[in-house]
Scaffold this motif. Structure first.
Motif, PDB file in Angstrom:
ATOM      1  N   ILE A  37     -36.947 -14.276 -11.760  1.00  0.00           N
ATOM      2  CA  ILE A  37     -37.876 -13.435 -10.999  1.00  0.00           C
ATOM      3  C   ILE A  37     -37.326 -13.149  -9.609  1.00  0.00           C
ATOM      4  N   LEU A  38     -36.735 -14.188  -8.986  1.00  0.00           N
ATOM      5  CA  LEU A  38     -36.159 -14.009  -7.649  1.00  0.00           C
ATOM      6  C   LEU A  38     -35.119 -12.897  -7.646  1.00  0.00           C
ATOM      7  N   PHE A  39     -34.207 -12.947  -8.626  1.00  0.00           N
ATOM      8  CA  PHE A  39     -33.109 -11.964  -8.595  1.00  0.00           C
ATOM      9  C   PHE A  39     -33.553 -10.584  -9.051  1.00  0.00           C
ATOM     10  N   LEU A  40     -34.493 -10.525  -9.982  1.00  0.00           N
ATOM     11  CA  LEU A  40     -35.046  -9.207 -10.332  1.00  0.00           C
ATOM     12  C   LEU A  40     -35.659  -8.552  -9.106  1.00  0.00           C
ATOM     13  N   SER A  41     -36.472  -9.318  -8.359  1.00  0.00           N
ATOM     14  CA  SER A  41     -37.131  -8.721  -7.196  1.00  0.00           C
ATOM     15  C   SER A  41     -36.122  -8.427  -6.091  1.00  0.00           C
ATOM     16  N   LEU A  42     -35.118  -9.334  -5.919  1.00  0.00           N
ATOM     17  CA  LEU A  42     -34.106  -9.077  -4.882  1.00  0.00           C
ATOM     18  C   LEU A  42     -33.279  -7.840  -5.201  1.00  0.00           C
ATOM     19  N   ILE A  43     -32.929  -7.691  -6.484  1.00  0.00           N
ATOM     20  CA  ILE A  43     -32.132  -6.523  -6.872  1.00  0.00           C
ATOM     21  C   ILE A  43     -32.910  -5.248  -6.570  1.00  0.00           C
ATOM     22  N   SER A  44     -34.193  -5.251  -6.928  1.00  0.00           N
ATOM     23  CA  SER A  44     -34.982  -4.039  -6.678  1.00  0.00           C
ATOM     24  C   SER A  44     -35.142  -3.797  -5.174  1.00  0.00           C
ATOM     25  N   ILE A  45     -35.264  -4.867  -4.392  1.00  0.00           N
ATOM     26  CA  ILE A  45     -35.374  -4.703  -2.930  1.00  0.00           C
ATOM     27  C   ILE A  45     -34.074  -4.168  -2.349  1.00  0.00           C
ATOM     28  N   VAL A  46     -32.953  -4.803  -2.736  1.00  0.00           N
ATOM     29  CA  VAL A  46     -31.661  -4.422  -2.154  1.00  0.00           C
ATOM     30  C   VAL A  46     -31.313  -2.977  -2.504  1.00  0.00           C
ATOM     31  N   PHE A  47     -31.614  -2.573  -3.745  1.00  0.00           N
ATOM     32  CA  PHE A  47     -31.273  -1.203  -4.129  1.00  0.00           C
ATOM     33  C   PHE A  47     -32.246  -0.169  -3.572  1.00  0.00           C
ATOM     34  N   SER A  48     -33.346  -0.659  -3.005  1.00  0.00           N
ATOM     35  CA  SER A  48     -34.237   0.290  -2.341  1.00  0.00           C
ATOM     36  C   SER A  48     -33.809   0.524  -0.892  1.00  0.00           C
ATOM     37  N   LEU A  49     -32.845  -0.296  -0.410  1.00  0.00           N
ATOM     38  CA  LEU A  49     -32.313  -0.069   0.944  1.00  0.00           C
ATOM     39  C   LEU A  49     -31.471   1.205   0.925  1.00  0.00           C
ATOM     40  N   GLY A  50     -31.497   1.920   1.994  1.00  0.00           N
ATOM     41  CA  GLY A  50     -30.681   3.129   2.069  1.00  0.00           C
ATOM     42  C   GLY A  50     -29.203   2.768   2.095  1.00  0.00           C
ATOM     43  N   PRO A  51     -28.317   3.742   1.821  1.00  0.00           N
ATOM     44  CA  PRO A  51     -26.893   3.446   1.908  1.00  0.00           C
ATOM     45  C   PRO A  51     -26.528   3.090   3.348  1.00  0.00           C
ATOM     46  N   GLY A  52     -25.513   2.264   3.480  1.00  0.00           N
ATOM     47  CA  GLY A  52     -25.094   1.876   4.826  1.00  0.00           C
ATOM     48  C   GLY A  52     -24.606   0.444   4.854  1.00  0.00           C
ATOM     49  N   ALA A  53     -24.252  -0.008   6.037  1.00  0.00           N
ATOM     50  CA  ALA A  53     -23.652  -1.328   6.198  1.00  0.00           C
ATOM     51  C   ALA A  53     -24.615  -2.436   5.744  1.00  0.00           C
ATOM     52  N   PHE A  54     -25.899  -2.262   6.070  1.00  0.00           N
ATOM     53  CA  PHE A  54     -26.859  -3.302   5.732  1.00  0.00           C
ATOM     54  C   PHE A  54     -27.001  -3.448   4.219  1.00  0.00           C
ATOM     55  N   PHE A  55     -26.994  -2.315   3.517  1.00  0.00           N
ATOM     56  CA  PHE A  55     -27.049  -2.350   2.047  1.00  0.00           C
ATOM     57  C   PHE A  55     -25.832  -3.080   1.478  1.00  0.00           C
ATOM     58  N   ARG A  56     -24.648  -2.747   2.008  1.00  0.00           N
ATOM     59  CA  ARG A  56     -23.426  -3.398   1.500  1.00  0.00           C
ATOM     60  C   ARG A  56     -23.466  -4.900   1.768  1.00  0.00           C
ATOM     61  N   PHE A  57     -23.910  -5.269   2.953  1.00  0.00           N
ATOM     62  CA  PHE A  57     -24.017  -6.686   3.299  1.00  0.00           C
ATOM     63  C   PHE A  57     -24.972  -7.401   2.346  1.00  0.00           C
TER      64      PHE A  57
END
Ligand SMILES: [Zn+2]
Length: 169
Positions: free
Chosen positions: A17-37
């Motif tokens: 559940i943690l990684f499913l939610s993290l994946i959806s959160i991270v991929f909702s970040l816009g492109p950019g340095a923060f997303f890559r990090f």
């Protein structure tokens, strides 16, 4: 062992559940340095989580490491919260890591309790000087032996021509 299996299933569920939610959160970040990090961090955390979850399955004492793992995740979730998201998005990962954290805490407690018990004395084996059988010292037959000889290992006993009693596994 049964208890270990249930902690493994809960840990596995928490990670899932943690990684499913993290994946959806991270991929909702816009492109950019923060997303890559965050993406790189996600991959690192995922690898660590696989290692830790597998450790739990194998019955290794991974609970202290899991506590640290959940704490790192909390920091990351809070960073994600302040950077972009609303409370609703972080609620699920926050909650499941909380559950995992509590279980790891309980497990560490019982582990520490077990560690406090006196360590088992080094295994010794005994036999009668003339007998053909060697025993554990606590075996009833061993207690009746008058002229005991001691061995530090099964190998040592067997080299001197003795065979194991039923008391020796
Ligand atoms: Zn015996």
């Amino acid at each position: 062992m049964g208890r270990n299996k249930s902690s493994f299933i809960i840990t596995l569920l928490v990670m899932f559940i943690l990684f499913l939610s993290l994946i959806s959160i991270v991929f909702s970040l816009g492109p950019g340095a923060f997303f890559r990090f965050e993406l790189i961090l996600l991959i690192i955390l995922l690898l660590i989580s696989i290692n830790l979850t597998k450790g739990v399955l194998d019955g290794k004492d991974k609970w202290k490491a899991l506590i640290k793992f959940y704490m790192v995740n909390w920091v990351n979730i809070i960073v994600l919260y302040f950077s972009t998201l609303g409370f609703k998005e972080i609620l699920l990962p926050l909650a499941v890591t909380g559950i995992g954290f509590i279980i790891a805490l309980i497990k560490v407690d019982t582990q520490d309790f077990r560690d406090e018990e006196p360590a088992a004395e080094e295994e010794k084996y005994v036999a009668s000087e003339k007998g053909k059988i060697y025993h554990l010292p606590e075996c009833n037959k061993a207690k009746r032996i008058k002229n005991q000889v001691e061995y530090d290992s099964k190998e040592e006993a067997e080299e001197s021509g003795k065979k194991a009693c039923d008391c020796v596994e």
